[in-house]
Design a protein around this motif. Structure first.
Motif, mmCIF file in Angstrom:
data_model
loop_
_atom_site.group_PDB
_atom_site.id
_atom_site.type_symbol
_atom_site.label_atom_id
_atom_site.label_comp_id
_atom_site.label_asym_id
_atom_site.label_seq_id
_atom_site.Cartn_x
_atom_site.Cartn_y
_atom_site.Cartn_z
ATOM 1 N N SER A 287 23.732 -6.633 3.488
ATOM 2 C CA SER A 287 23.615 -5.505 2.566
ATOM 3 C C SER A 287 22.202 -5.345 2.023
ATOM 4 O O SER A 287 21.519 -6.322 1.716
ATOM 5 N N ILE A 288 21.766 -4.078 1.862
ATOM 6 C CA ILE A 288 20.513 -3.801 1.164
ATOM 7 C C ILE A 288 20.756 -2.946 -0.094
ATOM 8 O O ILE A 288 19.844 -2.294 -0.577
ATOM 9 N N LEU A 289 21.963 -3.002 -0.643
ATOM 10 C CA LEU A 289 22.263 -2.215 -1.835
ATOM 11 C C LEU A 289 22.507 -3.084 -3.070
ATOM 12 O O LEU A 289 23.079 -2.628 -4.060
ATOM 13 N N HIS A 290 22.083 -4.339 -3.003
ATOM 14 C CA HIS A 290 22.067 -5.264 -4.140
ATOM 15 C C HIS A 290 21.386 -6.528 -3.626
ATOM 16 O O HIS A 290 20.953 -6.591 -2.478
ATOM 17 N N GLY B 127 23.026 -10.398 -0.717
ATOM 18 C CA GLY B 127 22.880 -10.787 0.686
ATOM 19 C C GLY B 127 24.194 -10.877 1.430
ATOM 20 O O GLY B 127 24.384 -11.750 2.281
ATOM 21 N N ASP B 128 25.126 -9.975 1.135
ATOM 22 C CA ASP B 128 26.432 -10.004 1.797
ATOM 23 C C ASP B 128 26.287 -9.718 3.287
ATOM 24 O O ASP B 128 25.797 -8.655 3.679
ATOM 25 N N VAL C 12 27.317 -16.819 2.447
ATOM 26 C CA VAL C 12 27.139 -16.072 1.208
ATOM 27 C C VAL C 12 28.419 -15.405 0.745
ATOM 28 O O VAL C 12 28.811 -15.523 -0.419
ATOM 29 N N ASN C 13 29.091 -14.681 1.628
ATOM 30 C CA ASN C 13 30.214 -13.846 1.178
ATOM 31 C C ASN C 13 31.546 -14.170 1.825
ATOM 32 O O ASN C 13 32.570 -13.647 1.386
ATOM 33 N N ASN D 255 17.926 -13.587 0.362
ATOM 34 C CA ASN D 255 18.635 -13.282 -0.871
ATOM 35 C C ASN D 255 18.246 -14.242 -1.991
ATOM 36 O O ASN D 255 17.288 -15.016 -1.882
ATOM 37 N N VAL D 256 19.004 -14.220 -3.059
ATOM 38 C CA VAL D 256 18.671 -14.991 -4.253
ATOM 39 C C VAL D 256 18.661 -16.492 -3.988
ATOM 40 O O VAL D 256 17.781 -17.205 -4.467
#
Length: 767
Positions: free
Chosen positions: A46-49, A52-53, A75-76, A495-496
């Motif tokens: 994902s690039i909408l938060h 890093g889903d 991650v998800n 990601n984070v």
């Protein structure tokens, strides 16, 4: 499937401490499309938060038709949030930019790539060859490009043009995360892992509405909370968010008082002996000064400053001080508020005092708000030196000069990098004459928008906008370059918790739109940037070649990517640095390794190398202390309330993509203002009334929502601009019409959450 607009987090899959988080695959396909109809599934994330889903993109007839989560990803585990499930539809929006635009006779008109790039290159050469040279160039980028694109931008900016004026909108949301990590631990990079949710016995959320900003991480927390031996939860937030309602203890502190709260909590931790004396003695510096400063913040004083119950401060201290495996997350409630870096560092202090770092369940997330913000910081696209190098360390500059085969003096390092707010100030003053804005929309996202519009409209400022749509910012551009987006290009992002994902190209971009990497490479070629041997400065032409170049740059540095390959990433996300950092209690504070020599938390003054070396950190972390100081803008008789801005679960940034996804936009189509019932009653405001909100800088209009926030504070989501507003309905609605041009002295992050405002009823709900 559960209605993921009504229920953003989906069904629970409870699990206990130390167990693996169960998989749950979320899928959404276009109407009429079933999984057997899909021609191929293409790996992405994902690039909408910033979570890093990991997901697969469904392609049918060379068109994206949906997504599904990847159950094996760390991650998800297959889960997707609402923006993941529905946001892909923006790729098909009929108003995508498909050809370059240039300004002729005051109007933007379509043209071809050669014409647009020739105009950009001609202006670039005029400036570079004239007096002032590199000082006239500014680059303002995003947190949504790919690592390969950032690194390429960093090289052409630092070694091609040689400008220090390079930053991005990550300055607005995650600059404090980077500053706090550097200040405490020596370099950027999250110490913890998302897997710490699986092991922790307490979770503290510091100004972090994770339920709406990182929905899948919230799902993981909820699943632990619904399983056996759930972790306790503390939420610090002036609003009654879903996180606050779930928490065992909610501290609705007065906006701008985070530092006072943290000082009081640390005082209790120390006074009650809830700290690890051995760990502190062996692995930290600064305990005595910290203890001295926080001693002045007894519970009663903190309760008065923060306007919370003293008993609740004591309960919070006990929760934090007695947990064996404490996990903390920090985001905009701290980062965009008063004394941002100082307060974020106190969270790091909490973990260092308790020895709650580097082991399962004990860690801290200084969160990001955007999907690729970590990469801007690692690659130097935010102005820092690539590879988490120290701009003040001559050896680090020399390493880069040798890697890029350029003269050391080409690389800007004679002063701190120019942060975003200063870049805009230079443009306002006229010293920056070319401003290249890529994948971001500052005409809606920056504070004090009337000022930003005046800057963009300056006739002596050549504005380049590289984006997917004709945004509010693009309307001011001299050249608009149509870019490809997620699913239309290949690249990596981190990601984070340092997990790197590969996003593969699934379909071609529309019309003549190009990947951002190709645009930067084309510019470098046309500018004929060369190294010392006369060879092209940038020797790569594909994303994978750019990634390999980045690996050489990061090798041996804390963010070492050298063991990661595209082939390995095709199996799922991989963390750089391993599961957790600092498990051995050795931090990146050695003067030859650290990314910074430190700053004064109150003034932002840079310390010298000599001052830093005199501290003899020797791999020990820093415990930083700072007194509480009131916000730079406080309520007055004319403006008696405080404004806080933030996100909603259904929209992202300035809605450039989510506003074009039907389900997301229908769920949150317009701005609103959240008021406490007492504040509303004083102005005879009822739920649904049209309200005017004014600050010393401007005003907006929004519908009222009563409840869910502490007295004296109003909340407005910052997503809403004007691209989808009819010409005859141009009521002001962008939250940043109200916000103040002020920033944290260390991170230089704007203070969006402490503007003084007043409210007044304009009309009833049906008027």
């Amino acid at each position: 499937m559960t209605d993921r607009i009504a229920d953003p987090w989906g069904e629970r899959t409870p699990y206990g401490p130390g167990d693996a988080w169960p998989a749950r695959v979320d899928t959404h396909l276009a109407d009429g499309v079933q999984e057997p109809d899909v021609d191929r599934w293409v790996q992405s994330a994902s690039i909408l938060h910033s979570n890093g889903d990991a997901m697969d993109i469904a392609v049918k007839d060379e068109r994206i038709v949906g997504v599904r989560g990847r159950p094996g990803d760390r991650v998800n585990r297959g889960r997707l949030g609402p923006k993941d499930l529905y946001g892909w539809q923006a790729n098909h929006s009929p108003d995508r930019l498909t050809r370059p635009l240039v300004r002729d006779n005051g109007r933007l008109v379509e043209t071809d790539w050669d014409t647009a790039m020739d105009r950009l290159v001609r202006r670039s050469r005029e400036l570079l060859d004239g007096p002032g040279g590199w000082g006239h160039f500014g680059f303002y980028t995003s947190g949504q490009l790919f690592l390969e694109e950032y690194y390429t931008l960093g090289v052409l900016g630092k070694a091609g043009i040689g400008t220090p004026h390079m930053d991005g909108n990550t300055r607005l949301c995650t600059a404090t995360a980077a500053s706090a990590l550097k200040a405490s631990f020596g370099t950027d990079g999250q110490p913890g892992s998302y897997a710490d949710v699986d092991h922790c016995d307490a979770i503290a959320l510091w100004g972090h509405n994770v339920a709406e900003t990182q929905t899948v991480l919230w799902m993981r927390m909820l699943d632990r909370r619904r399983g056996p031996n759930p972790p306790a939860m503390l939420a610090v937030d002036p609003r009654s968010t879903p996180v606050a309602r779930e928490a065992d203890l909610h501290l609705p502190v007065r906006t701008g008082t985070n530092q006072a709260l943290m000082n009081g909590l640390l005082r209790e931790i120390i006074a009650r002996g809830w700290y690890d004396e051995r760990y502190v003695a062996e692995h930290t510096i600064g305990f005595d000064e910290l203890a001295r400063v926080v001693h002045a913040y007894p519970v009663d004083r903190v309760a008065e400053i923060c306007d919370v119950k003293a008993a609740d401060v004591e309960r919070a201290a006990e929760l934090l001080g007695t947990a064996d495996r404490l996990l903390s997350t920090v985001l905009q409630g701290f980062y965009q508020s008063n004394q941002a870096t100082a307060a974020a560092c106190q969270v790091n202090n909490l973990h260092l005092l308790r020895g709650a770092i580097g082991r399962p369940g004990a860690g801290v997330y200084q969160m990001n708000g955007q999907p690729t913000a970590q990469n801007t910081r690692e690659t130097g696209a935010d102005g820092d030196l690539p590879g988490l190098r120290n701009w003040g360390n001559p050896d680090h500059v020399r390493e880069l000069a040798e890697l890029w085969n350029v003269d050391e003096m080409t690389i800007p390092h004679w002063s701190p990098p120019t942060h975003a707010m200063q870049i805009w100030r230079y443009a306002e003053q006229g010293s920056i004459k070319l401003l290249w804005i890529s994948a971001t929309n500052p005409a809606v996202s920056l504070p004090d928008l009337a000022r930003i519009r005046r800057i963009l409209a300056r006739p002596d400022l050549f504005v380049v906008v590289q984006d997917l749509f004709r945004t509010e910012t693009a309307e001011y551009a001299d050249v608009v370059l149509p870019a490809a987006t997620w699913g239309e290009k290949t690249g990596t992002f981190t990601n984070v918790d340092r997990t790197v994902h590969l996003s593969e190209k699934a379909v071609d971009p529309p019309g003549d739109a190009r990947p951002d990497l190709d645009i930067f490479l084309d510019y470098a070629r046309r500018m004929d940037f060369r190294d010392r041997d006369g060879e092209p400065l940038i020797g790569w032409s594909t994303p994978e070649e750019a990634f390999e170049a980045w690996k050489r740059c990061s090798a041996g540095r804390p963010c070492d990517y050298s063991s990661i390959t595209y082939e390995r990433l095709r199996g799922g996300g991989i963390q750089w640095g391993g599961e957790r950092l600092y498990s051995d209690g050795v931090f990146n504070t050695d003067p030859d390794r650290s990314e910074t020599y430190g700053q004064d938390l109150t003034t932002g003054a840079e310390f010298t190398a000599e001052q830093y070396r005199a501290k003899q950190p020797a791999g020990r972390a820093f415990l930083h202390a700072a007194d509480y100081r009131p916000s730079p803008e406080v309520p007055s008789e004319e403006f008696p309330l405080l404004l806080s801005t933030g996100r909603t679960v259904y929209q992202f940034h300035t809605r450039t993509k989510t506003g074009r996804a039907p389900e997301l936009n229908a769920a949150a189509p317009d701005v609103w203002v959240e008021l406490h019932p007492d504040d509303a009653a004083r102005q005879d405001i009822a739920d649904g009334d049209l309200v005017g909100i004014a600050s010393p800088r401007g005003g907006i209009e929004a519908r009222a929502r009563i409840g869910g926030i502490r007295p004296g504070v109003v909340f407005v989501p910052f997503h809403y601009g004007y691209f989808d507003v009819a010409p005859d309905d141009r009521r002001p609605r962008a939250a940043n019409e109200l916000t103040v041009t002020a920033w944290d002295p260390v991170s230089k992050q704007p203070i969006f959450k402490v503007a003084a405002v007043r409210i007044a009823k304009i009309a009833g709900p049906e008027e």
